[in-house]
Design a protein around this motif. Sequence first.
Motif, mmCIF file in Angstrom:
data_model
loop_
_atom_site.group_PDB
_atom_site.id
_atom_site.type_symbol
_atom_site.label_atom_id
_atom_site.label_comp_id
_atom_site.label_asym_id
_atom_site.label_seq_id
_atom_site.Cartn_x
_atom_site.Cartn_y
_atom_site.Cartn_z
ATOM 1 N N LEU A 70 0.815 -1.226 0.000
ATOM 2 C CA LEU A 70 0.000 0.000 0.000
ATOM 3 C C LEU A 70 0.848 1.276 0.000
ATOM 4 C CD1 LEU A 70 -2.925 -1.083 2.361
ATOM 5 C CD2 LEU A 70 -3.009 -0.716 -0.113
ATOM 6 N N PRO A 71 1.933 1.371 0.780
ATOM 7 C CA PRO A 71 2.764 2.587 0.696
ATOM 8 C C PRO A 71 3.375 2.799 -0.687
ATOM 9 C CG PRO A 71 3.253 1.371 2.707
ATOM 10 C CD PRO A 71 2.379 0.492 1.893
ATOM 11 N N LEU A 72 3.736 1.702 -1.369
ATOM 12 C CA LEU A 72 4.276 1.830 -2.725
ATOM 13 C C LEU A 72 3.223 2.408 -3.661
ATOM 14 C CD1 LEU A 72 6.561 1.196 -4.782
ATOM 15 C CD2 LEU A 72 5.498 -1.036 -5.098
ATOM 16 N N ILE A 73 1.994 1.944 -3.536
ATOM 17 C CA ILE A 73 0.898 2.454 -4.364
ATOM 18 C C ILE A 73 0.703 3.950 -4.137
ATOM 19 C CG2 ILE A 73 -1.601 2.372 -4.727
ATOM 20 C CD1 ILE A 73 -1.471 -0.603 -3.924
ATOM 21 N N ALA A 107 -7.901 -6.035 -0.797
ATOM 22 C CA ALA A 107 -7.707 -4.650 -0.353
ATOM 23 C C ALA A 107 -6.570 -3.989 -1.120
ATOM 24 C CB ALA A 107 -7.431 -4.613 1.143
ATOM 25 N N ALA A 108 -5.493 -4.730 -1.360
ATOM 26 C CA ALA A 108 -4.351 -4.187 -2.102
ATOM 27 C C ALA A 108 -4.718 -3.910 -3.552
ATOM 28 C CB ALA A 108 -3.171 -5.153 -2.032
ATOM 29 N N ALA A 143 -14.057 -9.731 -5.456
ATOM 30 C CA ALA A 143 -14.037 -8.333 -5.004
ATOM 31 C C ALA A 143 -13.021 -7.518 -5.805
ATOM 32 C CB ALA A 143 -13.718 -8.269 -3.519
ATOM 33 N N SER A 144 -11.905 -8.124 -6.141
ATOM 34 C CA SER A 144 -10.906 -7.422 -6.954
ATOM 35 C C SER A 144 -11.436 -7.156 -8.354
ATOM 36 C CB SER A 144 -9.613 -8.254 -7.032
ATOM 37 O OG SER A 144 -8.950 -8.278 -5.789
ATOM 38 N N LEU A 145 -12.165 -8.108 -8.924
ATOM 39 C CA LEU A 145 -12.697 -7.923 -10.273
ATOM 40 C C LEU A 145 -13.747 -6.818 -10.292
ATOM 41 C CD1 LEU A 145 -12.931 -11.555 -11.662
ATOM 42 C CD2 LEU A 145 -10.997 -10.006 -11.462
ATOM 43 N N PHE A 146 -14.495 -6.715 -9.229
ATOM 44 C CA PHE A 146 -15.470 -5.626 -9.136
ATOM 45 C C PHE A 146 -14.746 -4.282 -9.128
ATOM 46 C CE2 PHE A 146 -18.350 -2.739 -6.937
ATOM 47 C CZ PHE A 146 -19.548 -2.984 -7.611
ATOM 48 N N ALA A 147 -13.664 -4.175 -8.375
ATOM 49 C CA ALA A 147 -12.888 -2.927 -8.323
ATOM 50 C C ALA A 147 -12.257 -2.629 -9.676
ATOM 51 C CB ALA A 147 -11.817 -3.033 -7.244
#
Length: 417
Positions: free
Chosen positions: A273-276, A297-298, A324-328
């Motif tokens: 997350l910090p890299l993002i 979440a990532a 959930a990732s595919l939805f995002a």
Amino acid sequence: MLGSLRSPPSATRWSVWTSLAARWSRTRASSPSLRAIGRCCAKLQAVNIKNCTHVDDQGVSGLICSATASLTKVRLQGLSITDASLAVIGYYGKAITDLTLARLPAVGERGFWVMANALGLQKLRCMTVTSCRGLTDLALASVAKFSPSLKHVNLKKCSKVSDGCLKEFAESARALENLQVEECNKVTLMGILAFLLNCSPKFKALSLVKCIGIKDICSAPAQLPVCKSLRSLTIKDCTGFTDASLAVVGMICPQLENVNLSGLGAVTDNGFLPLINSSESGLVNVDLNGCENLTDAAVSALVKVHGCSLAHLSLEGCSKITDASLFAISESCSQLAELDLSNCMVSDYGVAVLAAAKQLKLRILSLSGCMKVTQKSVPFLGSMSSSLEGLNLQFNFIGNHNIASLEKQLWHCDILA
């Protein structure tokens, strides 16, 4: 045969003679043969001498000296040559732009040092060194100092290269754009940080692969570099590299566009997350193959921040990734062209969500090993955009009959099943 040639090949045929010389040398080449090639092929531009037990310093030297004006690409691998051959390359390789030296056990530090200090490699742009014990810190620093055009360096299994030379190497190689380090186990994260602190503004790409010395450090150095020129970063299969190190990387590389973290199973959302959040220019290519501890979440955070720039995303082997990732992804990604979901926990519902995303124009989609993707996904896959060019459906439960039906619907797409 070659010794009987009287006239060199014409300029339009140099590539034919180049490939002939390389292919023949791998089978039964000897030193007299190489000297004959050098005499008769006046426009020879590239040579590849590999695993030839009868080739010695005289053969290599004769070839290099004869073709000094035209020879631009040289690859020497698995030979019994010594420092003398490298000295000749250093003196007479004035046209060489691409040099590969691999598995040369009789070549020592002095050979590399003399090659560099001979000042002949002024045009050298790319250098690859593999399994050469003679490449030491001193030797590498000398090459960087006296090869002002050097842009790409690839070091693999060079056991004597360590942190000791990286600072000086960075200061000397002012044209360097790309550094690849693989299985050089004396190189540590402290050395890499020193390199980034002193590298040229032209430096763009760093790759660290299978380096067991690349692991978390107890405390960050007093002065952290900020390398705004770095665009591509690969840290692959460095098993000691975890969240703490990745967070530091995010701080020092704010302009990253291409990130490959394949095989970093110890990295979690806390490190990613910090890299993002620190990436300012927009991530374009992200490979998270084998990052098994990353979660939805990532991925959601990644596409929320970088969905407008992200073009390639690999989540292969990320076993905690679900629908959930595919939805995002379907909500946030407008430029995504390639998506690899192999061996993820996505299901038919996730495939339906992807198919319904009108702004998503995928070219390549891999669902290999996704055991929750079944024949229920066929109608959704069949309705996907005409932009789809490749679809991987290996190792799931769709079935051959349904694949045949899908091939008719996606006639423009190559389907691997």
